[in-house]
Scaffold this motif. Structure first.
Motif: not given
Length: 562
Positions: A70-74, A210-222
């Motif tokens: 999930d969206n944890t600091p790790e 960052v509330c969208m999942p980081l496994f998805h490109g939206n959260a990382v890229i945008a």
């Protein structure tokens, strides 16, 4: 601190945080306590994991790490670690199940899988040969990391990171078959982050929520990358929560967030309060909010939403300009030569004819597939040459998405190519769902297709013809779905149409166009719909009337025009 030099790699962006003792990463732990780490600390944690990674990665193995978190600091720690070490992260989707989940991990050749105790049940019983698992919220993991606490960025690398070094392998579903892993290099990602940071004037005073999942490109890229470029802080929400959204925004002082799918509609569904505008947000960026709900969001919360288009693959992008009309996404991005092409003839579609209210009157001629005829940033799919060839045929990049273009050159999103569905921000392949539903003993033939969701994106509809003497038993069908280990959480049909015979074309292919055009209004064929509890009940006339009212309230059409 920030420099004026344009970043060439994400590793450079991570290393720039060293020595910056301003707040950099904020999050809430399992006990609901909020924590703040400095930029320096986040770079330190990334460097420690990069050093651990170098020691754990088997010689000769592809430097790939699966991250099932999930969206944890790790998650950002390991993104930073991969960038520093010259490795790549494969974001593993926790809505996948059983053999399909194992396939994602093994297909991307992940020799290390980073996960947490909450996701261990998903992995139980899976055959993952050669994969070492690191469980982040355990004492064993802390002990494994401890010797590397003094590491600095650049101390340990598998390969010297450069602009062409792979950093992400992000899954994106195509029209058929299993999900494809799009390759994203450090240079392209750093450039994308810099472009968004410029477009949205991201600075050191900003906080990206960052509330969208980081496994998805939206959260990382945008979200994560523009923050890195601009020196903004990042605030994590483990999983999206509409009810906690404003509390988080206020607690963290968030100024920017991204969204996909129905997130905006979930926020609008929360009870209004007198202090809905008492917050620090200035901008939201994402897809699929829709013009009606974007206007409602701005009116209620005082926050402008900017809709964008740009696939993880990087093959085409549409950029909004100040003169973009309502309903349009914008024009082609710099350097792109975008065209709307009829995939059957290969010719460019004529401009759309829009009435005074922006309604399309020549959809059958104007709607086609969006194609980039110019230079493309597409870097391929991991171990999938056939999918690459299909995406780049005839020297053009074919997006797989349907658009139309008005006389002024503005582009409007019109849906997805025939066999693709996008449910609650997840791209799904119809063929995969069909293969699962075909196991149902009562089914003789199955066709899966998209019907528009009443708010945003698509919903799954299945046409089923039954074997001779069989009848549709809703309880048995629901039990069958629940027993399928590879049926992801977004794949269960919302609507099931029972057909006497599957409609086919002259070449005996399923006539999907007729199915989509009928949608759930297909009397005399019975239609069943899934309730929130997972059971199926007949779609009665009052149910249909209420459904159509919901479509109208969100400015959506209940049928696809293709």
């Amino acid at each position: 601190m920030r420099t004026t030099t344009a970043p060439e790699t994400v590793a450079e962006l991570v290393a720039r945080q060293w020595g910056d003792h301003r707040p950099g990463l904020m999050y809430e732990d399992a006990d609901a306590r909020r924590h703040v780490l400095t930029h320096h600390r986040t770079a330190q944690e990334a460097a420690a994991r990069a050093a651990l990674l170098v020691d754990l990665m088997p010689p000769g193995a592809e430097p790939h790490i699966g991250v099932l978190l999930d969206n944890t600091p790790e998650f950002p720690f390991w993104l930073g670690a991969a960038a520093l070490a010259g490795a790549a992260v494969a974001g593993i989707n926790p809505t996948r199940r059983g053999p399909e989940l194992a396939r994602d991990i093994l297909h991307t050749e992940c020799r290390i899988l980073v996960t947490e105790r909450a996701h261990l049940p998903l992995l139980r019983g899976l055959d993952l040969p050669g994969v070492r698992m690191l469980v982040t919220d355990t004492e064993e993991y802390a002990a494994l990391l401890a010797p590397y606490a003094a590491a600095k960025p650049g101390d340990a690398v598998l390969t010297a990171p450069g602009p062409a070094t792979r950093l992400l392998l992000y899954f994106t579903s195509g029209s058929t078959g299993a999900p494809k892993a799009a390759v994203c290099s450090q240079g392209r990602l750093a450039g994308a982050g810099a472009s968004l940071a410029r477009s949205f004037s991201v600075g050191e005073g900003d906080v990206h929520y960052v509330c969208m999942p980081l496994f998805h490109g939206n959260a990382v890229i945008a979200d994560w990358l523009p923050a890195l470029v601009g020196g903004a802080a990042v605030a994590l929400r483990r999983r999206f929560s509409a009810s906690a959204f404003l509390d988080d925004v206020r607690a963290y002082g968030a100024t920017y967030f991204t969204y996909v799918g129905r997130a905006i509609q979930y926020l609008l569904a929360t009870p209004p309060t007198p202090d809905d505008r008492a917050h620090s947000l200035r901008l939201g960026f994402g897809t699929e909010a829709g013009a009606v709900d974007a206007a409602r969001f701005a009116e209620r919360f005082g926050v402008r939403l900017v809709e964008g288009y740009g696939a993880t693959e990087g093959g085409a992008s549409v950029q909004r300009t100040p003169d973009t009309p309502p309903g349009a996404l914008g024009r082609a991005g710099a350097g792109d030569d975008l065209a709307v092409i009829d995939p059957e003839t290969g010719r460019e579609c004529p401009p759309a004819v829009l009435d005074a209210e922006g309604r399309l009157s020549n959809g059958s001629e104007a709607i086609g597939e969006l194609v980039n005829r110019g230079r493309s940033l597409f870097e391929g799919y991991w171990r999938n040459p056939d999918a690459e060839a299909a995406r780049t045929r005839d020297g053009w990049y074919w997006t797989g998405d349907l658009f139309f273009r008005d006389a002024e050159g503005f582009l409007y999103f019109a849906g997805r190519t025939d066999d693709r569905l996008r449910v609650d921000s997840e791209n799904l392949a119809a063929a995969v769902i069909e293969n699962i539903l075909a196991r149902w003993p009562a089914a003789e033939a199955v066709a899966v297709y998209a019907v528009p969701d009443e708010v945003a994106g698509d919903q799954v509809m299945a046409a089923v013809s039954l074997r001779e003497g069989a009848r549709f038993d809703p309880d048995a069908f629901a039990a069958f779905l629940a027993a399928q280990p590879d049926l992801g959480t977004k794949m269960s049909p919302r609507y099931v149409r029972i057909v006497p015979d599957m409609p086919v074309t002259a070449t005996n292919k399923v006539h999907r166009v007729s199915l989509r055009r009928a949608g759930f209004r297909c009397a005399p064929d019975p239609v069943w719909h899934r309730t929130p509890t997972g059971t199926y009940t007949p779609l009665s006339p009052p149910d249909l009337s209420a459904l159509l009212t919901r479509y109208a309230s969100h400015g959506r059409k209940p049928l696809l025009d293709r």
